[in-house]
Write a protein that holds these residues in place. Sequence first.
Motif, PDB file in Angstrom:
ATOM      1  N   ASN A 172     -63.378  11.349   5.347  1.00  0.00           N
ATOM      2  CA  ASN A 172     -64.186  10.126   5.450  1.00  0.00           C
ATOM      3  C   ASN A 172     -64.522   9.867   6.915  1.00  0.00           C
ATOM      4  O   ASN A 172     -63.728   9.300   7.654  1.00  0.00           O
ATOM      5  CB  ASN A 172     -63.396   8.946   4.861  1.00  0.00           C
ATOM      6  CG  ASN A 172     -64.253   7.701   4.782  1.00  0.00           C
ATOM      7  OD1 ASN A 172     -65.241   7.563   5.508  1.00  0.00           O
ATOM      8  ND2 ASN A 172     -63.880   6.793   3.901  1.00  0.00           N
TER       9      ASN A 172
ATOM     10  N   LYS B 107     -63.717   7.501  12.329  1.00  0.00           N
ATOM     11  CA  LYS B 107     -64.288   6.895  13.532  1.00  0.00           C
ATOM     12  C   LYS B 107     -63.569   5.576  13.836  1.00  0.00           C
ATOM     13  O   LYS B 107     -63.141   5.325  14.965  1.00  0.00           O
ATOM     14  CB  LYS B 107     -65.772   6.626  13.272  1.00  0.00           C
ATOM     15  CG  LYS B 107     -66.634   6.672  14.517  1.00  0.00           C
ATOM     16  CD  LYS B 107     -68.070   6.450  14.089  1.00  0.00           C
ATOM     17  CE  LYS B 107     -69.054   7.097  15.016  1.00  0.00           C
ATOM     18  NZ  LYS B 107     -70.401   7.074  14.459  1.00  0.00           N
ATOM     19  N   VAL B 108     -63.425   4.755  12.779  1.00  0.00           N
ATOM     20  CA  VAL B 108     -62.799   3.441  12.938  1.00  0.00           C
ATOM     21  C   VAL B 108     -61.352   3.584  13.421  1.00  0.00           C
ATOM     22  O   VAL B 108     -60.878   2.798  14.231  1.00  0.00           O
ATOM     23  CB  VAL B 108     -62.860   2.663  11.597  1.00  0.00           C
ATOM     24  CG1 VAL B 108     -62.077   1.368  11.695  1.00  0.00           C
ATOM     25  CG2 VAL B 108     -64.304   2.389  11.228  1.00  0.00           C
ATOM     26  N   SER B 109     -60.690   4.636  12.958  1.00  0.00           N
ATOM     27  CA  SER B 109     -59.291   4.791  13.369  1.00  0.00           C
ATOM     28  C   SER B 109     -59.171   5.498  14.719  1.00  0.00           C
ATOM     29  O   SER B 109     -58.110   5.961  15.091  1.00  0.00           O
ATOM     30  CB  SER B 109     -58.493   5.499  12.289  1.00  0.00           C
ATOM     31  OG  SER B 109     -59.136   6.684  11.929  1.00  0.00           O
ATOM     32  N   GLY B 110     -60.258   5.612  15.437  1.00  0.00           N
ATOM     33  CA  GLY B 110     -60.187   6.057  16.821  1.00  0.00           C
ATOM     34  C   GLY B 110     -60.340   7.552  17.045  1.00  0.00           C
ATOM     35  O   GLY B 110     -60.092   8.049  18.141  1.00  0.00           O
TER      36      GLY B 110
ATOM     37  N   ASN C 252     -62.409  10.830  17.796  1.00  0.00           N
ATOM     38  CA  ASN C 252     -63.690  11.178  18.405  1.00  0.00           C
ATOM     39  C   ASN C 252     -64.378  12.217  17.516  1.00  0.00           C
ATOM     40  O   ASN C 252     -64.076  13.407  17.585  1.00  0.00           O
ATOM     41  CB  ASN C 252     -63.447  11.730  19.812  1.00  0.00           C
ATOM     42  CG  ASN C 252     -64.744  11.974  20.542  1.00  0.00           C
ATOM     43  OD1 ASN C 252     -65.803  12.133  19.917  1.00  0.00           O
ATOM     44  ND2 ASN C 252     -64.672  11.995  21.869  1.00  0.00           N
TER      45      ASN C 252
ATOM     46  N   GLU D  82     -66.454   7.833   8.460  1.00  0.00           N
ATOM     47  CA  GLU D  82     -66.484   6.443   8.916  1.00  0.00           C
ATOM     48  C   GLU D  82     -65.067   5.969   9.223  1.00  0.00           C
ATOM     49  O   GLU D  82     -64.795   5.416  10.289  1.00  0.00           O
ATOM     50  CB  GLU D  82     -67.127   5.556   7.836  1.00  0.00           C
ATOM     51  CG  GLU D  82     -68.625   5.754   7.699  1.00  0.00           C
ATOM     52  CD  GLU D  82     -69.349   5.691   9.045  1.00  0.00           C
ATOM     53  OE1 GLU D  82     -69.110   4.726   9.798  1.00  0.00           O
ATOM     54  OE2 GLU D  82     -70.132   6.615   9.363  1.00  0.00           O
ATOM     55  N   ALA D  83     -64.173   6.218   8.253  1.00  0.00           N
ATOM     56  CA  ALA D  83     -62.783   5.802   8.430  1.00  0.00           C
ATOM     57  C   ALA D  83     -62.180   6.488   9.655  1.00  0.00           C
ATOM     58  O   ALA D  83     -61.447   5.871  10.435  1.00  0.00           O
ATOM     59  CB  ALA D  83     -61.972   6.133   7.189  1.00  0.00           C
TER      60      ALA D  83
END
Lengths: 333, 378
Positions: free
Chosen positions: A213, A218-221, A223, A215-216
Amino acid sequence: MKTKQFDIKKFLMNYALYVIMILMIIVIACISPKFLSLRVLRDILMQSSTRILVALGCMFIIVCGSADLSGGRVVGLAAVVAGSFAQQAAYYNKFWPGVGELPIIVPILIGVTVGGLFGVVSGFTVAKLKVPAFLATLGTQMIAYGVNCLYFNKAPNNSQPLGGYTESFSKLGTGSILGIPYLVIIALGMGVVIWLFQTKTCLGKQIFAVGGNPEAAKVSGINVFKTLMITFTVAGALYGLAGCLEAARTGSASSSYGLSYELDAIASCIVGGCSAGGGVGSVPGVIIGVLVFNVINYGLTFIGLSSYWQYVVKGAIIIIAVALDVRKYANKN
Amino acid sequence: MRKKLVSVLLSTAMVATMLSGCGNSSQDTATETTTTAATEASAEGDTAKSGDAPVAGVCWYNFADTFISNARQSLINIAEADGAVSVEDADSQNDTATQTNNMNNMFSKDVDYLVLNNINTGAIDEICNQILDQGCYGIFANTDTPSDANFEKNEKLYSVSSVATQSGTIMGEAIVDYWNTNPEADRNGNGKLDYVMLLGIQGHYDTTVRSQNSVQAIVDAGIEVNQVGGDLVCEYARAKAQESVAALLANYSDDIDCIIACNDDMALGAIEALKAGGFFGDTGKYVMVTGVDATAVGCDAVREGTLLVTALNNPITLSKAIYKVMKLTSNGEEVTTDSMGIEGVSVEGRRVWLDYKAITKDNVDEAAYDVNDTQIDY
């Protein structure tokens, strides 16, 4: 009763391909018992070795939720470039007449670098320019083939298949230690390294996260750009290595090398349990996937059947594998 | 979910394309010879536009093909050195639509000669009509030759092509020679010649003529044959041939007398597998292997004694013959075997035939050719 039925279904879903492979081996061995010999095992492993490397590279990309169509042509380019630097000094049809005999590591490094560079280009196109991976890698596939043809056609070679490799380079493709071919050692060794990388390192796990995922992730940091770049570069380097070994194994190289290897690799990955949607895949699965196809190739030729049967059986196996893959997700949801 | 399904479908579609893998297409095709009345080509006005050298538009089927790339370069070199005809060329990229575009392009440039390395073999009649309407010379190069009717309709029509069947016959005859002089060639002593056939692409013209004519030559010599293994379609690729032969050897090691390959790459793959399987060199075990193309590595194998024979279709002979036809017609001279004056080239009507040459250990040095060889007058 009900639970038992469920178990059989689950078992078949997870292991159907292994069951099919074992059944095929049994059938072939019944037709010709010679099939159960060390020589056959050695041949199959040896034929699988370069394919395993391509499939491992491909696995990285599929796990990352992406796709790569450039594999085969990059193998071809790396084979020709590596081969052109692996010729004996005195060979009359030398690709680089001025260049003397180089240590074996030079052509291999050059081949791996060429593969890696193509990985960088693919990765950048996908991760930065946001070109869909299918199209980006279709582009790099064409570029790799075009570059290969241009390089291969360079005077004085003029599109002649390469030959006259140094003894050490030929040995790489044909030699063995304790009966185990170098090629098999390299392929399985790379498998272990990649398995460790994937399961024991942070970066390895990030690749799964990005594929599962984005998006997930990316959100969890994580790169995502960096992860994709590394994935494509490592895959490219693996294609490059596969190309070097393909040149050594066949004792030659030409611009037609590697044709459709990427599709074989994708098929092996899917059959070996990688999800076409990304986020799922393992090294042992992929290696088994490659072996399934090579047992089919080898076994059907071995018992004297026409090559066309290979296509029929391989096609059927791909359909079964993808059908099972889709069902696994249907169950999850 | 939908996204995943889409990607699954996409990958399935992609894998499906694997089955339609395309191999190395190749070069030379020709049909059986039929003689037509020789008609002298007229060389009036149209080629003499304001005294400039006549222009030839050449459509090659694929620049990336080894044979074509050599023939192409050689033709350019010859035209530059000689100067009587100037040459421009185009790449059909192994695609009939591209070929049609290139051809029309040449027509709009009003070329004096259209040299067509035709791959649209179903449309020969149509193409011949277009050439007739255009009024330029048409030379079909290294492809199916047009029908007699087309030759009758247009006296500016020529064809220059190798005799494709010879490539198969050369392999068969070499096998017969070896078989008749070496009793141990029948390795299992069954009195039959047990052969393995490595095909390029089924239905591909070269594959068909090479596989059929090689076996035909053996049968014609009164030798009983037996095919070992199935149809091995190796797509002219060395790696595939190597893998197929390795698998066959594991099962039929003692029952193979000879391996016939439709090109050198596959023959060399077979030799690699044979070496790994304990043949050649000090082992004293020998299996005949034959190929076509006389590539540099193929000739190495001939020298080494592993490849029994390979057949050479010389790209330089092709380009010289094409050029010579243009030069002769532009001077108003007749095209005959004598006026062509190139070794291995014969003329029947307006069909120019180029012989394949058998390359064995005895004459392997004659297989070399040079794209910078521009000599056309002997």
